[in-house]
Design a protein around this motif. Structure first.
Motif, PDB file in Angstrom:
ATOM      1  N   VAL A  18       0.773  -1.074  -0.147  1.00  0.00           N
ATOM      2  CA  VAL A  18       0.084  -0.004  -0.188  1.00  0.00           C
ATOM      3  C   VAL A  18       0.855   1.083  -0.088  1.00  0.00           C
ATOM      4  CG1 VAL A  18      -1.683   1.402   1.346  1.00  0.00           C
ATOM      5  CG2 VAL A  18      -2.174  -1.236   1.106  1.00  0.00           C
ATOM      6  N   PHE A  19       2.044   1.263   0.679  1.00  0.00           N
ATOM      7  CA  PHE A  19       2.652   2.456   0.866  1.00  0.00           C
ATOM      8  C   PHE A  19       3.452   2.545  -0.624  1.00  0.00           C
ATOM      9  CE2 PHE A  19       6.749   4.771   1.978  1.00  0.00           C
ATOM     10  CZ  PHE A  19       6.210   5.774   2.474  1.00  0.00           C
ATOM     11  N   GLY A  20       3.914   1.472  -1.030  1.00  0.00           N
ATOM     12  CA  GLY A  20       4.722   1.729  -2.223  1.00  0.00           C
ATOM     13  C   GLY A  20       3.603   1.953  -3.501  1.00  0.00           C
ATOM     14  N   GLY A  21       2.676   1.468  -3.447  1.00  0.00           N
ATOM     15  CA  GLY A  21       1.891   1.630  -4.779  1.00  0.00           C
ATOM     16  C   GLY A  21       0.979   2.577  -4.511  1.00  0.00           C
ATOM     17  N   CYS A  22       0.501   2.894  -3.283  1.00  0.00           N
ATOM     18  CA  CYS A  22      -0.493   4.228  -3.346  1.00  0.00           C
ATOM     19  C   CYS A  22       0.527   5.158  -3.330  1.00  0.00           C
ATOM     20  CB  CYS A  22      -1.736   4.145  -2.297  1.00  0.00           C
ATOM     21  SG  CYS A  22      -2.820   2.767  -2.397  1.00  0.00           S
ATOM     22  N   ALA A  29       3.129  10.354  -9.070  1.00  0.00           N
ATOM     23  CA  ALA A  29       2.695  10.044 -10.455  1.00  0.00           C
ATOM     24  C   ALA A  29       2.326  11.519 -11.255  1.00  0.00           C
ATOM     25  CB  ALA A  29       1.114   9.726 -10.355  1.00  0.00           C
ATOM     26  N   GLY A  30       2.036  12.703 -10.345  1.00  0.00           N
ATOM     27  CA  GLY A  30       1.873  13.792 -11.054  1.00  0.00           C
ATOM     28  C   GLY A  30       2.896  14.789 -10.950  1.00  0.00           C
ATOM     29  N   ILE A  36       5.618  10.056 -12.946  1.00  0.00           N
ATOM     30  CA  ILE A  36       5.663   8.673 -13.358  1.00  0.00           C
ATOM     31  C   ILE A  36       4.545   8.264 -14.213  1.00  0.00           C
ATOM     32  CG2 ILE A  36       7.398   8.281 -11.584  1.00  0.00           C
ATOM     33  CD1 ILE A  36       5.201   6.582 -10.377  1.00  0.00           C
ATOM     34  N   GLY A  37       3.400   9.019 -14.055  1.00  0.00           N
ATOM     35  CA  GLY A  37       2.242   8.621 -14.759  1.00  0.00           C
ATOM     36  C   GLY A  37       1.577   7.289 -14.255  1.00  0.00           C
ATOM     37  N   PHE A  38       0.335   6.895 -14.838  1.00  0.00           N
ATOM     38  CA  PHE A  38      -0.245   5.813 -14.251  1.00  0.00           C
ATOM     39  C   PHE A  38       0.667   4.648 -14.833  1.00  0.00           C
ATOM     40  CE2 PHE A  38      -2.304   5.100 -18.420  1.00  0.00           C
ATOM     41  CZ  PHE A  38      -2.333   3.846 -18.497  1.00  0.00           C
TER      42      PHE A  38
END
Length: 232
Positions: A18-22, A29-30, A36-38
């Protein structure tokens, strides 16, 4: 391994996921000029699972996901008595990760959880691409089903030993590439619960779907793989 060690591994692994992905979605991401984008977020989720499967798989089985635990119980890989303890620590790990991520995110001036969110899942007006409940339900059921088929196959006794983390991590990356626009990708009730508790409002109101659909898809995969993998 003792149950306490297995549960500790599940807490750590779910926290990392969760920490890494979210975290990649919320923090990177923005980011102007370097976002890094989606696709990068999809890769981050895959990498969290891949790394922790190799790190902790030999201790707990590396579920990090209540739906995975359900699928493995149905598939005969996890004793039913261990299911509830696994789910509890997975959810706690996800909540802890979301809490740490929230503290970090609020360190940036102008961050507002109501505006910027915390990578919570959603449908309808809360879907990144505006997809409705029907589309979200089908997506989450089908992709969780596929994810469990990969997990059950990669960890089967007749599969090559020692490589399970690679197809599992790649499968989760593929799942995110497909479904981030639809639901922000759950396939994991714990991953959905952690951020939702901090975002509140509709994120909690829609949370039922991100429990029901992944659990249904995982249970179906367990049943199907029991038939596919059964030796004649």
């Amino acid at each position: 391994m003792s149950l306490s060690k297995r549960l500790s591994a599940e807490f750590i692994g779910t926290f990392w996921l969760v920490f890494g992905g979210c975290g990649s979605a919320v923090l990177a991401a923005g980011f102007p000029g370097l976002g890094i984008g989606f696709a990068g977020v999809a890769l981050a989720f895959g990498l969290t699972v891949l790394t922790m499967v190799f790190a902790l798989g030999h201790i707990s089985g590396a579920h990090f996901n209540p739906a995975v635990s359900v699928g493995l119980v149905v598939g005969g890989r996890l004793p039913a008595r261990d299911l509830l303890p696994y789910i509890v620590v997975q959810v706690l790990g996800a909540i802890a990760a979301a809490g740490v991520l929230y503290v970090i995110a609020t360190g940036k001036p102008g961050y507002d959880i109501a505006v910027n969110g915390l990578a919570a899942n959603g449908y309808g007006p809360h879907s990144p691409g505006g997809y409705d409940l029907k589309s979200a339900m089908i997506t989450e059921v089908v992709l969780t089903f596929g994810f469990l088929i990969v997990i059950l196959g990669a960890t089967h006794k007749r599969a090559p030993a020692g490589f399970a983390g690679i197809p599992i991590g790649l499968a989760l990356t593929l799942i995110h590439l497909i479904s981030i626009p639809v639901t922000n990708t759950s396939v994991n009730p714990a991953r959905s619960t952690g951020p939702a508790l901090f975002v509140g409002g509709d994120a909690i109101g829609q949370l039922w779907l991100f429990w029901a659909a992944p659990v249904l898809g995982a249970a179906l995969a367990g049943l199907v793989f029991n038939w596919l993998g059964r030796e004649e």
